[in-house]
Design a protein around this motif. Structure first.
Motif, mmCIF file in Angstrom:
data_model
loop_
_atom_site.group_PDB
_atom_site.id
_atom_site.type_symbol
_atom_site.label_atom_id
_atom_site.label_comp_id
_atom_site.label_asym_id
_atom_site.label_seq_id
_atom_site.Cartn_x
_atom_site.Cartn_y
_atom_site.Cartn_z
ATOM 1 N N ALA A 227 0.937 -0.953 0.617
ATOM 2 C CA ALA A 227 0.028 0.115 0.628
ATOM 3 C C ALA A 227 0.860 1.605 0.242
ATOM 4 C CB ALA A 227 -1.108 0.038 1.102
ATOM 5 N N LEU A 228 2.107 1.310 1.065
ATOM 6 C CA LEU A 228 2.921 2.355 0.903
ATOM 7 C C LEU A 228 3.197 2.395 -0.339
ATOM 8 C CD1 LEU A 228 4.527 4.862 2.288
ATOM 9 C CD2 LEU A 228 5.582 2.802 3.011
ATOM 10 N N ASN A 230 2.054 1.461 -3.699
ATOM 11 C CA ASN A 230 1.153 1.653 -4.404
ATOM 12 C C ASN A 230 0.807 3.632 -4.079
ATOM 13 O OD1 ASN A 230 1.194 -0.280 -5.862
ATOM 14 N ND2 ASN A 230 -0.320 -1.014 -4.615
ATOM 15 N N GLU A 231 0.674 4.061 -2.439
ATOM 16 C CA GLU A 231 0.948 5.619 -2.770
ATOM 17 C C GLU A 231 1.850 6.403 -2.943
ATOM 18 O OE1 GLU A 231 -2.182 6.608 -1.213
ATOM 19 O OE2 GLU A 231 -3.156 4.983 -0.969
ATOM 20 N N LEU A 232 3.062 5.755 -2.751
ATOM 21 C CA LEU A 232 4.138 6.710 -3.475
ATOM 22 C C LEU A 232 3.921 6.648 -5.316
ATOM 23 C CD1 LEU A 232 6.671 8.005 -2.441
ATOM 24 C CD2 LEU A 232 8.075 5.766 -2.638
ATOM 25 N N GLN A 234 1.183 6.567 -7.143
ATOM 26 C CA GLN A 234 0.915 8.252 -7.342
ATOM 27 C C GLN A 234 1.701 9.376 -6.988
ATOM 28 O OE1 GLN A 234 -3.282 7.419 -6.074
ATOM 29 N NE2 GLN A 234 -2.894 5.524 -5.365
ATOM 30 N N VAL A 235 2.572 9.469 -6.092
ATOM 31 C CA VAL A 235 3.068 10.667 -6.307
ATOM 32 C C VAL A 235 4.152 10.670 -7.162
ATOM 33 C CG1 VAL A 235 4.017 12.147 -3.897
ATOM 34 C CG2 VAL A 235 2.231 10.748 -3.357
ATOM 35 N N CYS A 236 4.660 10.300 -6.783
ATOM 36 C CA CYS A 236 5.401 10.497 -7.914
ATOM 37 C C CYS A 236 4.673 10.575 -9.527
ATOM 38 C CB CYS A 236 6.341 9.239 -7.875
ATOM 39 S SG CYS A 236 7.252 8.588 -6.382
ATOM 40 N N ASP A 237 4.028 9.923 -9.979
ATOM 41 C CA ASP A 237 2.744 9.926 -11.323
ATOM 42 C C ASP A 237 2.274 11.420 -11.382
ATOM 43 O OD1 ASP A 237 2.967 8.389 -13.415
ATOM 44 O OD2 ASP A 237 0.648 8.204 -12.760
ATOM 45 N N ARG A 238 2.303 11.945 -10.691
ATOM 46 C CA ARG A 238 1.897 13.333 -10.309
ATOM 47 C C ARG A 238 2.613 14.500 -11.963
ATOM 48 N NH1 ARG A 238 -0.020 14.497 -4.474
ATOM 49 N NH2 ARG A 238 -1.652 13.252 -4.018
#
Length: 255
Positions: A227-228, A230-232, A234-238
């Motif tokens: 989960a960590l 996956n969340e990271l 998404q942050v990197c993909d912004r």
């Protein structure tokens, strides 16, 4: 206990497994192994020497079946001949997200009908702590009492979590460490002995519920890390346009 200890030592014990990979490992170590599967199609394929598991080699299955070390059955009719049962059944959740132990209870009830002195039952299904002692053990105790058998003296019960990573060629069933914990010290000793026949690193713990908690902790650790990441991701993909230019190299003007 001593009779089962000797039969395991001499590889004379008959192993019953609900789950093909573990059954193959015991058959390959020279044990007479019976795979129990309620799916008639899979049973027929295995008895014909046909492999249906991508993580196992076709030649290995054919060889073990031809040697008479591995066979399958769709029922528990031959359970009287089995010395060690490994229960690796699914453990889904209900629509309310509660643990569903129906498969565990069904397998245990079938085994209970064939209890005899000198049998060891090892639950391997992923489940919540105390399942072995509060779900499996009472069913076996009731059947044992009807046959004047005593749990811990005539029949033994333990938990050892299944640790298989499908498709992983580095960490296989053989070299992945496991824990075992029995409801009695004798059960722990027997579970360790039979598990060590196919797995190189076996760790004993003080009880079945400790072994169950170990597996739960492992799953939680893995889920939190996934989960960590996956969340990271998404942050990197912004898009960098949402980040101040001093933090995003792509927004800096060319020199």
């Amino acid at each position: 206990m001593y009779q089962l200890h000797y039969r395991l030592q001499q590889k004379e014990a008959t192993i019953g497994v609900v789950g093909l990979p573990l059954a193959v490992e015991y058959a390959d170590r020279g044990f007479s192994t019976i795979g129990i599967d309620l799916d008639d199609t899979r049973v027929q394929k295995l008895n014909d020497g046909v492999n249906y598991n991508d993580d196992l080699e076709d030649d290995r299955i054919r060889r073990l079946v031809a040697e008479g070390k591995l066979r399958a059955t769709p029922s528990y009719d031959e359970a009287d001949d089995i010395d060690v049962f490994f229960v690796c059944v699914p453990t889904p959740v209900t629509e309310h997200k509660d643990p569903d132990t129906a498969y565990i209870e069904a397998a245990t009830a079938s085994i209970a009908e064939h209890l005899r002195p000198g049998q060891l039952i090892i639950l391997k299904s992923t489940t919540y702590p105390t399942t072995t002692e509060t779900v499996v053990q009472p069913l076996l105790e009731d059947a044992a009492a009807e046959k004047s058998l005593a749990m811990g003296e005539d029949v033994f019960l333990a938990f050892s979590p299944e640790r298989i990573d499908p498709g992983n060629e580095t960490y296989t069933l053989e070299n992945t460490p496991v824990v075992v914990g029995g409801v009695t010290p004798t059960a722990t000793d027997l579970a360790e002995q039979v598990t060590a026949q196919v797995i190189g690193e076996v760790h004993t713990v003080s009880s079945a519920r400790v072994a169950e908690m170990e597996k739960l902790l492992e799953n939680i650790y893995r889920s939190v890390n996934i989960a960590l990441v996956n969340e990271l991701a998404q942050v990197c993909d912004r898009k960098c346009t949402k980040v101040p230019s001093r933090l995003c190299p792509r927004m800096r003007p060319d020199p």
